[in-house]
Structures are given as structure tokens and as C-alpha cells.
Design a protein around this motif. Structure first.
Motif, PDB file in Angstrom:
ATOM      1  N   ALA A 277       0.842  -1.200   0.000  1.00 26.69           N
ATOM      2  CA  ALA A 277       0.000   0.000   0.000  1.00 26.69           C
ATOM      3  C   ALA A 277       0.872   1.243   0.000  1.00 26.69           C
ATOM      4  CB  ALA A 277      -0.903  -0.009   1.226  1.00 26.69           C
ATOM      5  N   ARG A 278       0.459   2.265  -0.732  1.00 35.92           N
ATOM      6  CA  ARG A 278       1.259   3.479  -0.875  1.00 35.92           C
ATOM      7  C   ARG A 278       0.577   4.689  -0.236  1.00 35.92           C
ATOM      8  NH1 ARG A 278       6.113   1.458  -1.721  1.00 35.92           N
ATOM      9  NH2 ARG A 278       6.190   0.000  -3.497  1.00 35.92           N
ATOM     10  N   GLY A 279       1.392   5.656   0.149  1.00 33.94           N
ATOM     11  CA  GLY A 279       0.866   6.930   0.632  1.00 33.94           C
ATOM     12  C   GLY A 279       1.154   7.195   2.092  1.00 33.94           C
ATOM     13  N   LEU A 280       0.979   6.179   2.939  1.00 34.06           N
ATOM     14  CA  LEU A 280       1.197   6.355   4.370  1.00 34.06           C
ATOM     15  C   LEU A 280       2.455   5.615   4.831  1.00 34.06           C
ATOM     16  CD1 LEU A 280      -2.467   6.049   5.665  1.00 34.06           C
ATOM     17  CD2 LEU A 280      -1.024   8.088   5.776  1.00 34.06           C
ATOM     18  N   ALA A 281       3.130   6.200   5.827  1.00 33.96           N
ATOM     19  CA  ALA A 281       4.300   5.551   6.427  1.00 33.96           C
ATOM     20  C   ALA A 281       3.934   4.883   7.741  1.00 33.96           C
ATOM     21  CB  ALA A 281       5.415   6.571   6.649  1.00 33.96           C
ATOM     22  N   LYS A 309      -8.342   9.342   7.319  1.00 36.29           N
ATOM     23  CA  LYS A 309      -8.667  10.555   8.076  1.00 36.29           C
ATOM     24  C   LYS A 309     -10.175  10.680   8.271  1.00 36.29           C
ATOM     25  CE  LYS A 309      -8.297  15.616   7.726  1.00 36.29           C
ATOM     26  NZ  LYS A 309      -7.766  16.736   6.895  1.00 36.29           N
ATOM     27  N   SER A 310     -10.925  10.451   7.225  1.00 39.40           N
ATOM     28  CA  SER A 310     -12.390  10.533   7.303  1.00 39.40           C
ATOM     29  C   SER A 310     -12.944   9.504   8.284  1.00 39.40           C
ATOM     30  CB  SER A 310     -13.020  10.321   5.927  1.00 39.40           C
ATOM     31  OG  SER A 310     -12.653  11.357   5.044  1.00 39.40           O
ATOM     32  N   TYR A 311     -12.408   8.298   8.227  1.00 40.04           N
ATOM     33  CA  TYR A 311     -12.889   7.219   9.097  1.00 40.04           C
ATOM     34  C   TYR A 311     -12.672   7.595  10.565  1.00 40.04           C
ATOM     35  CZ  TYR A 311     -13.855   2.553  10.858  1.00 40.04           C
ATOM     36  OH  TYR A 311     -14.403   1.482  11.535  1.00 40.04           O
ATOM     37  N   ILE A 312     -11.470   8.063  10.895  1.00 41.31           N
ATOM     38  CA  ILE A 312     -11.160   8.413  12.284  1.00 41.31           C
ATOM     39  C   ILE A 312     -12.059   9.553  12.766  1.00 41.31           C
ATOM     40  CG2 ILE A 312      -9.386   9.324  13.847  1.00 41.31           C
ATOM     41  CD1 ILE A 312      -7.307   7.883  12.053  1.00 41.31           C
ATOM     42  N   LYS A 313     -12.260  10.556  11.916  1.00 41.61           N
ATOM     43  CA  LYS A 313     -13.098  11.704  12.295  1.00 41.61           C
ATOM     44  C   LYS A 313     -14.555  11.305  12.506  1.00 41.61           C
ATOM     45  CE  LYS A 313     -12.269  15.787  10.427  1.00 41.61           C
ATOM     46  NZ  LYS A 313     -12.044  16.857   9.429  1.00 41.61           N
ATOM     47  N   GLU A 314     -14.994  10.279  11.793  1.00 33.44           N
ATOM     48  CA  GLU A 314     -16.398   9.853  11.867  1.00 33.44           C
ATOM     49  C   GLU A 314     -16.674   8.897  13.031  1.00 33.44           C
ATOM     50  OE1 GLU A 314     -17.176   8.200   8.044  1.00 33.44           O
ATOM     51  OE2 GLU A 314     -16.971  10.131   7.002  1.00 33.44           O
ATOM     52  N   HIS A 315     -15.624   8.391  13.681  1.00 30.81           N
ATOM     53  CA  HIS A 315     -15.811   7.406  14.748  1.00 30.81           C
ATOM     54  C   HIS A 315     -15.280   7.956  16.071  1.00 30.81           C
ATOM     55  CE1 HIS A 315     -16.340   4.937  11.169  1.00 30.81           C
ATOM     56  NE2 HIS A 315     -16.969   4.066  11.948  1.00 30.81           N
ATOM     57  N   ASP A 316     -16.205   8.248  16.974  1.00 36.42           N
ATOM     58  CA  ASP A 316     -15.853   8.850  18.263  1.00 36.42           C
ATOM     59  C   ASP A 316     -15.136   7.884  19.202  1.00 36.42           C
ATOM     60  OD1 ASP A 316     -17.057  11.199  17.443  1.00 36.42           O
ATOM     61  OD2 ASP A 316     -19.005  10.695  18.349  1.00 36.42           O
ATOM     62  N   ASP A 317     -15.198   6.583  18.920  1.00 39.76           N
ATOM     63  CA  ASP A 317     -14.612   5.601  19.828  1.00 39.76           C
ATOM     64  C   ASP A 317     -13.124   5.358  19.573  1.00 39.76           C
ATOM     65  OD1 ASP A 317     -15.243   4.488  17.368  1.00 39.76           O
ATOM     66  OD2 ASP A 317     -15.548   2.474  18.179  1.00 39.76           O
ATOM     67  N   ILE A 318     -12.537   6.068  18.609  1.00 42.70           N
ATOM     68  CA  ILE A 318     -11.101   5.924  18.346  1.00 42.70           C
ATOM     69  C   ILE A 318     -10.453   7.300  18.164  1.00 42.70           C
ATOM     70  CG2 ILE A 318     -11.277   3.627  17.277  1.00 42.70           C
ATOM     71  CD1 ILE A 318     -11.008   5.019  14.536  1.00 42.70           C
ATOM     72  N   GLU A 319      -9.146   7.345  18.404  1.00 39.80           N
ATOM     73  CA  GLU A 319      -8.328   8.514  18.085  1.00 39.80           C
ATOM     74  C   GLU A 319      -7.163   8.016  17.240  1.00 39.80           C
ATOM     75  OE1 GLU A 319      -9.379  11.413  18.761  1.00 39.80           O
ATOM     76  OE2 GLU A 319     -10.865  10.974  20.321  1.00 39.80           O
ATOM     77  N   GLY A 320      -6.510   8.925  16.512  1.00 41.46           N
ATOM     78  CA  GLY A 320      -5.421   8.424  15.677  1.00 41.46           C
ATOM     79  C   GLY A 320      -4.471   9.480  15.163  1.00 41.46           C
ATOM     80  N   MET A 321      -3.348   8.983  14.649  1.00 41.78           N
ATOM     81  CA  MET A 321      -2.369   9.831  13.969  1.00 41.78           C
ATOM     82  C   MET A 321      -1.964   9.149  12.669  1.00 41.78           C
ATOM     83  SD  MET A 321       1.265  11.512  15.163  1.00 41.78           S
ATOM     84  CE  MET A 321       2.283  10.056  15.269  1.00 41.78           C
ATOM     85  N   LEU A 322      -1.942   9.916  11.596  1.00 46.72           N
ATOM     86  CA  LEU A 322      -1.523   9.435  10.285  1.00 46.72           C
ATOM     87  C   LEU A 322      -0.238  10.154   9.894  1.00 46.72           C
ATOM     88  CD1 LEU A 322      -4.988   9.747   8.473  1.00 46.72           C
ATOM     89  CD2 LEU A 322      -4.114   7.763   9.737  1.00 46.72           C
ATOM     90  N   VAL A 323       0.719   9.390   9.382  1.00 46.55           N
ATOM     91  CA  VAL A 323       1.982   9.965   8.923  1.00 46.55           C
ATOM     92  C   VAL A 323       2.199   9.536   7.477  1.00 46.55           C
ATOM     93  CG1 VAL A 323       4.461  10.185   9.332  1.00 46.55           C
ATOM     94  CG2 VAL A 323       2.913   9.768  11.261  1.00 46.55           C
ATOM     95  N   THR A 324       2.312  10.503   6.579  1.00 46.22           N
ATOM     96  CA  THR A 324       2.513  10.192   5.163  1.00 46.22           C
ATOM     97  C   THR A 324       3.973   9.825   4.905  1.00 46.22           C
ATOM     98  OG1 THR A 324       3.023  12.471   4.555  1.00 46.22           O
ATOM     99  CG2 THR A 324       0.690  11.819   4.537  1.00 46.22           C
ATOM    100  N   THR A 325       4.243   9.338   3.713  1.00 46.74           N
ATOM    101  CA  THR A 325       5.607   8.929   3.371  1.00 46.74           C
ATOM    102  C   THR A 325       6.574  10.110   3.296  1.00 46.74           C
ATOM    103  OG1 THR A 325       4.903   8.916   1.046  1.00 46.74           O
ATOM    104  CG2 THR A 325       4.987   6.795   2.183  1.00 46.74           C
ATOM    105  N   ASP A 326       6.042  11.324   3.146  1.00 50.84           N
ATOM    106  CA  ASP A 326       6.916  12.503   3.203  1.00 50.84           C
ATOM    107  C   ASP A 326       6.846  13.182   4.576  1.00 50.84           C
ATOM    108  OD1 ASP A 326       4.364  13.423   2.902  1.00 50.84           O
ATOM    109  OD2 ASP A 326       4.730  14.567   1.076  1.00 50.84           O
ATOM    110  N   LEU A 327       6.370  12.402   5.569  1.00 46.68           N
ATOM    111  CA  LEU A 327       6.359  12.785   6.987  1.00 46.68           C
ATOM    112  C   LEU A 327       5.433  13.956   7.337  1.00 46.68           C
ATOM    113  CD1 LEU A 327      10.058  12.243   8.161  1.00 46.68           C
ATOM    114  CD2 LEU A 327       8.112  10.672   8.198  1.00 46.68           C
ATOM    115  N   ASN A 328       4.409  14.170   6.532  1.00 43.14           N
ATOM    116  CA  ASN A 328       3.348  15.082   6.953  1.00 43.14           C
ATOM    117  C   ASN A 328       2.465  14.344   7.957  1.00 43.14           C
ATOM    118  OD1 ASN A 328       3.963  17.407   5.454  1.00 43.14           O
ATOM    119  ND2 ASN A 328       3.090  16.483   3.612  1.00 43.14           N
TER     120      ASN A 328
END
Length: 341
Positions: A277-281, A309-328
Motif C-alpha cells: 500500500a502506498r501513501g502512508l508511512a 482521516k475521514s474514518y477516524i473523524k467519523e468514529h468517536d470511539d477511536i483517536e489516531g495519527m496518520l503519517v505520510t511517506t513525506d512525513l506530513n
């Protein structure tokens, strides 16, 4: 006589004082702590348990984890999963409650992610041979052939009979993206039966905290920098978070990978393409269930930044952090609140 009375009184006072001192010591001394490590499911699992029955509880928790791990790995020829794979297209296999729960959940999240999370990806995983270190990229033709065997909808579950069958010969299931979370939850349940109020379970990126530290302080956990090429320890982590009584699970493209002609090939494969899968690190999920967080960290990694990002924002029972391959980095509101000062 008065001298004897004075001596007796002094002895009584000393005994009371010493008794009080001993009681005070017992009240303020640290409760027993037990720490252990064991290699399970191709990763090092460590337990840090504090409480009056810490050792007994820790040993029972590791035993429960080991039993479920042995039944759920396809690399153990005698496991239930191996039997299901061997009899693919032939006959159903009787399973225990743990395996049934895991496979039912896998099918559920297969539907929710429209096949992006699919435990029947095993034949494609075998093509890549990440375990051997040969660092070979399979041909497109071979990948396309194996993709014909990938379809979570062809897992046949009979709940009444407690059986599982794969509809097509050659199909295989792999619980690598789901079982670690399950056994961590299982271990936590065992510890709580022993009235353990403080513990840390770490199963290679799947972390479960029970209560707080014995001191009352929150647990401090580091979220790994997926591109940690620095010699400075400060650069090892993107964030330090402070948590209690929760689960923190991270999936990343840095765990098992190789580079070929400047391109990174990692072990989290997209069931639609057969390629990494591409895009996220990395994807970090915080949840009340390690089982759920384990599934979601993998599934959202494959879905990619926008959908994750959409999934995490739509679900109150989880929190999260996403890091892209260029470290955004993107962090949910609740995740930001956990970051240590």
C-alpha cells in the motif's frame, strides 16, 4: 517496684512504636512487580505487572497468549489456521471460540473497508517472502494469479457448528493483522481477574496499559518516527503521549521492508493490487480494544490518507495519527490532547 514499672512501660511504648513503624512500612512499600518477555507471533511480547499477585497474574497472562498464538498462526503446522488452509476447497474445520471471533471480525472489517482488509491475502504474502530476506519483487503475472485466491467473501462460517471453510482450493488465511491485538486483550482480561490495577503489555507495536503506573503517573509512550535515520535519540519519536487504561497500536512501512532500485517494498499489502500500500508511512490508533485497534491500524493504512482521516473523524470511539511517506502528520483532536508537554 517503681523502677520495674517504668521499665515495663518503656518496653510497651517501644513495642507500640515498632509495631507502628512496621505497619507504616507495609503501607508505604511498593507492591510486587513482575516483568517477563516471550517471543510470540513473530514478535517480542513483554509484560510489566504490578500488584500483590503480579507474578502469578503475569505467568497466567503469558500462558493464555501463547495458547491462542499457537492456534492462530499459519506457520504452525498443527494450528487451527493451518488446518483450515490445508483443507481449502475440501471441507470445513472445527474451530474454537477465539478463532471464530477473529475470523468473524475479519469478515466484518472486510465488508466495512470494501475488501481493503482481507485475511485471505496469504497467497500473495507468500510470493513476497519478506521473512526470507531475499528481497525479490514478484512478477505482475504471478501476483495476478495469486490475487484470484484473495476474497474474504469466500470464507464460509457456520456459527452453529463452529466451523470455518475456504471455498476455493489454494486459498489461505493469515491472522497476522488481527491476532496480536486479540491476544493482548486476552492477556489484559486475565490480569484483571487477578485484580491487577497497573500493567503494561507490549506486543511489537500493540501496547495495552492497565490503569496507571504504580506511582499513579500516566504511562508515557513514544510514537516511532517511521523514517528514523538520525543518531540523535530525540528524533526517534514523532510524539510522546501520556495515557492510562487504553490501547495504542501502530502499523508502519518500516517494520518489514526492503529497497529495490530506490523504491521501498513493505509487508502491508493492498489486496486489490497485490503490491505494498502506498501513501502512508504509519498509522497509530488509540482505542478501548487492542483487537479493534490492530485491525484498524492495518485497514486504514491500506485505505490511504484521505479515507483513513475521514474514518477516524467519523468514529468517536477511536483517536489516531496518520503519517505520510513525506512525513506530513495529521492527528485527531483527542490524540492531540494526549501529547506530553
Amino acid at each position: 517496684m517503681q523502677t520495674k514499672k517504668k521499665i515495663s512501660l518503656i518496653i510497651v511504648i517501644l513495642l507500640v512504636f515498632l509495631g507502628g513503624t512496621i505497619t507504616l512500612y507495609r503501607m508505604t512499600s511498593s507492591p510486587p512487580k513482575y516483568e517477563t518477555k516471550e517471543f510470540l507471533m513473530d514478535t517480542m511480547v513483554s509484560l510489566e505487572v504490578t500488584g500483590q499477585e503480579a507474578k502469578k497474574a503475569g505467568q497466567a497472562a503469558i500462558k493464555a497468549m501463547r495458547q491462542t498464538a499457537d492456534r492462530s498462526t499459519r506457520y504452525n503446522e498443527d494450528s487451527i489456521i493451518s488446518k483450515i488452509n490445508k483443507e481449502a476447497g475440501n471441507k470445513p474445520i472445527k474451530v474454537n471460540d477465539d478463532i471464530l471471533i477473529m475470523i468473524k471480525a475479519a469478515k466484518k472489517y472486510g465488508r466495512l473497508t470494501e475488501g481493503k482488509f482481507d485475511i485471505t491475502i496469504a497467497p500473495v504474502i507468500d510470493l513476497w517472502n519478506f521473512e526470507t530476506g531475499k528481497n525479490l519483487v514478484p512478477s505482475t503475472k504471478k501476483i495476478e494469479e495469486k490475487l484470484e485466491l484473495v476474497d474474504y467473501k469466500k470464507i464460509i462460517i457456520n456459527e452453529n457448528e463452529k466451523t470455518v471453510m475456504l471455498a476455493k482450493s489454494g486459498m489461505k488465511i493469515d491472522l497476522g493483522g488481527i491476532a496480536k491485538g486479540y491476544i493482548v486483550d486476552q492477556a489484559a482480561d486475565v490480569l484483571k481477574k487477578f485484580n491487577i490495577k497497573s500493567a503494561l503489555i507490549n506486543a511489537g507495536g500493540n501496547i495495552r496499559t492497565i490503569g496507571t503506573k504504580s506511582s499513579g503517573d500516566k504511562w508515557r509512550l513514544g510514537i516511532k518516527n517511521p523514517r528514523d535515520n538520525s543518531k540523535d535519540p530525540k528524533d526517534n519519536y514523532l510524539n510522546i503521549i501520556e495515557v492510562k487504561e487504553t490501547n495504542v497500536v501502530t502499523s508502519g512501512d518500516y517494520e518489514r521492508y526492503f529497497k529495490k532500485e530506490g523504491r521501498r517494498y513493505h509487508h502491508i499489502l493492498d489486496p486489490n493490487t497485490g503490491y505494498p500500500a502506498r501513501g502512508l508511512a504509519s498509522v497509530t490508533i488509540i482505542s478501548d480494544s487492542s483487537f479493534k485497534a490492530d485491525i484498524l491500524s492495518t485497514a486504514l493504512f491500506i485505505l490511504g490518507f484521505k479515507e483513513a482521516k475521514s474514518y477516524i473523524k467519523e468514529h468517536d470511539d477511536i483517536e489516531g495519527m496518520l503519517v505520510t511517506t513525506d512525513l506530513n502528520k495529521w492527528r485527531s483532536k483527542g490524540f492531540k490532547e494526549l501529547i506530553a508537554d
